[in-house]
Design a protein around this motif. Sequence first.
Motif, PDB file in Angstrom:
ATOM      1  N   PHE A  12      -8.279   6.121   4.879  1.00 40.65           N
ATOM      2  CA  PHE A  12      -7.238   6.974   4.280  1.00 40.65           C
ATOM      3  C   PHE A  12      -7.782   8.393   4.212  1.00 40.65           C
ATOM      4  O   PHE A  12      -8.988   8.601   4.047  1.00 40.65           O
ATOM      5  N   VAL A  18      -8.056  11.390   1.912  1.00 38.92           N
ATOM      6  CA  VAL A  18      -7.923  11.707   0.481  1.00 38.92           C
ATOM      7  C   VAL A  18      -8.495  13.103   0.262  1.00 38.92           C
ATOM      8  O   VAL A  18      -9.701  13.324   0.460  1.00 38.92           O
ATOM      9  N   LEU A  34     -11.537   8.500   3.698  1.00 39.25           N
ATOM     10  CA  LEU A  34     -12.068   7.467   2.802  1.00 39.25           C
ATOM     11  C   LEU A  34     -12.038   6.145   3.580  1.00 39.25           C
ATOM     12  O   LEU A  34     -10.964   5.618   3.884  1.00 39.25           O
ATOM     13  N   VAL A  49     -12.066   2.555   3.820  1.00 33.72           N
ATOM     14  CA  VAL A  49     -11.836   1.468   2.858  1.00 33.72           C
ATOM     15  C   VAL A  49     -12.155   0.095   3.468  1.00 33.72           C
ATOM     16  O   VAL A  49     -12.792  -0.731   2.830  1.00 33.72           O
ATOM     17  N   ARG A  71     -14.746  -7.275  -6.099  1.00 30.86           N
ATOM     18  CA  ARG A  71     -14.495  -6.408  -7.250  1.00 30.86           C
ATOM     19  C   ARG A  71     -13.311  -5.497  -7.009  1.00 30.86           C
ATOM     20  O   ARG A  71     -12.937  -5.255  -5.866  1.00 30.86           O
ATOM     21  N   SER A  72     -12.814  -4.940  -8.089  1.00 31.50           N
ATOM     22  CA  SER A  72     -11.751  -3.956  -8.001  1.00 31.50           C
ATOM     23  C   SER A  72     -12.202  -2.803  -7.096  1.00 31.50           C
ATOM     24  O   SER A  72     -13.323  -2.316  -7.236  1.00 31.50           O
ATOM     25  N   GLY A  73     -11.334  -2.438  -6.154  1.00 27.42           N
ATOM     26  CA  GLY A  73     -11.662  -1.327  -5.263  1.00 27.42           C
ATOM     27  C   GLY A  73     -12.405  -1.741  -4.000  1.00 27.42           C
ATOM     28  O   GLY A  73     -12.701  -0.904  -3.148  1.00 27.42           O
ATOM     29  N   SER A  74     -12.699  -3.046  -3.843  1.00 25.28           N
ATOM     30  CA  SER A  74     -13.464  -3.468  -2.659  1.00 25.28           C
ATOM     31  C   SER A  74     -12.610  -3.485  -1.391  1.00 25.28           C
ATOM     32  O   SER A  74     -13.151  -3.537  -0.279  1.00 25.28           O
ATOM     33  N   GLY A  75     -11.280  -3.474  -1.542  1.00 25.76           N
ATOM     34  CA  GLY A  75     -10.427  -3.399  -0.354  1.00 25.76           C
ATOM     35  C   GLY A  75      -9.538  -4.616  -0.122  1.00 25.76           C
ATOM     36  O   GLY A  75      -8.869  -4.708   0.909  1.00 25.76           O
ATOM     37  N   LYS A  76      -9.479  -5.529  -1.085  1.00 23.06           N
ATOM     38  CA  LYS A  76      -8.728  -6.783  -0.896  1.00 23.06           C
ATOM     39  C   LYS A  76      -7.239  -6.533  -0.651  1.00 23.06           C
ATOM     40  O   LYS A  76      -6.654  -7.092   0.270  1.00 23.06           O
ATOM     41  N   THR A  77      -6.630  -5.712  -1.498  1.00 21.49           N
ATOM     42  CA  THR A  77      -5.191  -5.467  -1.357  1.00 21.49           C
ATOM     43  C   THR A  77      -4.896  -4.724  -0.063  1.00 21.49           C
ATOM     44  O   THR A  77      -3.897  -4.998   0.613  1.00 21.49           O
ATOM     45  N   THR A  78      -5.778  -3.806   0.291  1.00 18.61           N
ATOM     46  CA  THR A  78      -5.592  -3.066   1.553  1.00 18.61           C
ATOM     47  C   THR A  78      -5.579  -4.046   2.729  1.00 18.61           C
ATOM     48  O   THR A  78      -4.720  -3.955   3.623  1.00 18.61           O
ATOM     49  N   GLU A 125      -3.620 -11.511  -6.331  1.00 17.90           N
ATOM     50  CA  GLU A 125      -4.023 -11.834  -7.716  1.00 17.90           C
ATOM     51  C   GLU A 125      -2.958 -12.669  -8.444  1.00 17.90           C
ATOM     52  O   GLU A 125      -2.523 -12.287  -9.551  1.00 17.90           O
ATOM     53  N   HIS A 153     -10.088 -12.272  -8.483  1.00 14.73           N
ATOM     54  CA  HIS A 153     -11.332 -11.882  -9.146  1.00 14.73           C
ATOM     55  C   HIS A 153     -11.981 -13.118  -9.769  1.00 14.73           C
ATOM     56  O   HIS A 153     -13.100 -13.071 -10.220  1.00 14.73           O
TER      57      HIS A 153
HETATM   58  N1  ATP Z   1      -2.854   4.591   0.238  1.00 15.37           N
HETATM   59  C1  ATP Z   1      -4.087   4.878  -0.162  1.00 15.37           C
HETATM   60  N2  ATP Z   1      -4.552   6.144  -0.107  1.00 15.37           N
HETATM   61  C2  ATP Z   1      -5.797   6.450  -0.508  1.00 15.37           C
HETATM   62  N3  ATP Z   1      -6.692   5.551  -0.973  1.00 15.37           N
HETATM   63  C3  ATP Z   1      -6.286   4.274  -1.045  1.00 15.37           C
HETATM   64  C4  ATP Z   1      -4.979   3.873  -0.651  1.00 15.37           C
HETATM   65  N4  ATP Z   1      -4.877   2.532  -0.833  1.00 15.37           N
HETATM   66  C5  ATP Z   1      -6.055   2.127  -1.325  1.00 15.37           C
HETATM   67  N5  ATP Z   1      -6.906   3.160  -1.457  1.00 15.37           N
HETATM   68  C6  ATP Z   1      -8.295   3.097  -1.958  1.00 15.37           C
HETATM   69  O1  ATP Z   1      -8.931   2.042  -1.274  1.00 15.37           O
HETATM   70  C7  ATP Z   1      -9.862   1.375  -2.125  1.00 15.37           C
HETATM   71  C8  ATP Z   1      -9.578  -0.105  -2.117  1.00 15.37           C
HETATM   72  O2  ATP Z   1      -8.350  -0.365  -2.790  1.00 15.37           O
HETATM   73  P1  ATP Z   1      -7.706  -1.815  -2.862  1.00 15.37           P
HETATM   74  O3  ATP Z   1      -6.476  -1.714  -3.705  1.00 15.37           O
HETATM   75  O4  ATP Z   1      -7.570  -2.379  -1.516  1.00 15.37           O
HETATM   76  O5  ATP Z   1      -8.859  -2.625  -3.654  1.00 15.37           O
HETATM   77  P2  ATP Z   1      -8.797  -4.048  -4.341  1.00 15.37           P
HETATM   78  O6  ATP Z   1     -10.064  -4.753  -3.958  1.00 15.37           O
HETATM   79  O7  ATP Z   1      -7.523  -4.735  -4.013  1.00 15.37           O
HETATM   80  O8  ATP Z   1      -8.829  -3.656  -5.867  1.00 15.37           O
HETATM   81  P3  ATP Z   1      -8.060  -4.331  -7.110  1.00 15.37           P
HETATM   82  O9  ATP Z   1      -8.705  -5.664  -7.303  1.00 15.37           O
HETATM   83  O10 ATP Z   1      -8.305  -3.370  -8.224  1.00 15.37           O
HETATM   84  O11 ATP Z   1      -6.612  -4.432  -6.748  1.00 15.37           O
HETATM   85  C9  ATP Z   1      -9.728   2.023  -3.485  1.00 15.37           C
HETATM   86  O12 ATP Z   1     -10.767   2.989  -3.616  1.00 15.37           O
HETATM   87  C10 ATP Z   1      -8.386   2.707  -3.413  1.00 15.37           C
HETATM   88  O13 ATP Z   1      -8.340   3.838  -4.254  1.00 15.37           O
END
Ligand code: ATP
Length: 254
Positions: free
Chosen positions: A45, A47, A52, A54, A73-80, A201, A234
């Motif tokens: 992404f 930013v 960034l 991811v 962990r939160s922020g590791s990239g799972k949702t992406t 989740e 998680h």
């Molecule tokens: N559209 C976007 N633009 C910029 N940064 C993004 C975008 N989507 C995700 N990120 C960044 O990518 C990283 C991973 O986010 P993601 O939501 O995939 O993590 P996660 O493991 O699912 O976390 P959580 O468990 O908190 O949901 C984070 O630092 C987030 O800020």
Amino acid sequence: MGWWKSRHSVAEAVENDVHKNDQRSSEASADAKPLLVVEGVERTFQVGGQPLHVLKGLHMELKPRQLVMLRGRSGSGKTTLLNMIGGLDQPTKGHIFFHDLPFHKMGDDQRTKVRRKEMGFIFQAFALMPLLSAYENVELSLRMAGVPGGEWKSRVEHCLDLVGLAKRMRHRPFELSGGEQQRVAIAKAIAHRPSLLLADEPTAELDSQMAAQIMAVFQTIIRTEQVTICMTTHDPTILEVADHVYEMVDGKFI
Ligand SMILES: Nc1ncnc2c1ncn2[C@@H]1O[C@H](COP(=O)(O)OP(=O)(O)OP(=O)(O)O)[C@@H](O)[C@H]1O
């Protein structure tokens, strides 16, 4: 033949050279052909004018009738990653094949068509219509999927029965517990017979007993609906029911 039997028609419309092998009739097995393949996927992404990174070169497979968990962990990239698998976003680099369709090359409209027919989504917050009963919520998803009205009643009842809510069909979300609401959301997500269920989740808002019930429902629908489930979590206590766990740290699997 029911409407759901023609499950390759969207894929065929999108691309003519799809391999036509209905994997649902076969048993889940480590040797089965994957339903979904992720090859060298990266997502970057921008930013504040800076890249960034991811997702940093991920490889994974989802086999038919597997329960696969993405843990991290939160922020590791799972949702992406889940968004890429669901065709909601596209990789910056790498390939994603779903039923042999190259998701990474397809346009939004094509991916949306495939997604509507072949995928179901479940979120942490149950995403139900508050004024509709459990029955009407599930029926709505069939209506939106274009399923003929004559098939709604039996399918809605079947799905609510599968998730253990046959006796609560007429209740509205506020009359149900969090676990029951999530089970309605599962019935809603599987009603149109997707081959892949993606859950972000799904147990995060639930206590451990309700989370265990959700996992039991997942195991039931894998068996009876022959769906593949990929979910993020998680929660270390539910990992043992997974067929495979991908552990994610800072955009990579370890
Ligand atoms: N559209 C976007 N633009 C910029 N940064 C993004 C975008 N989507 C995700 N990120 C960044 O990518 C990283 C991973 O986010 P993601 O939501 O995939 O993590 P996660 O493991 O699912 O976390 P959580 O468990 O908190 O949901 C984070 O630092 C987030 O800020």
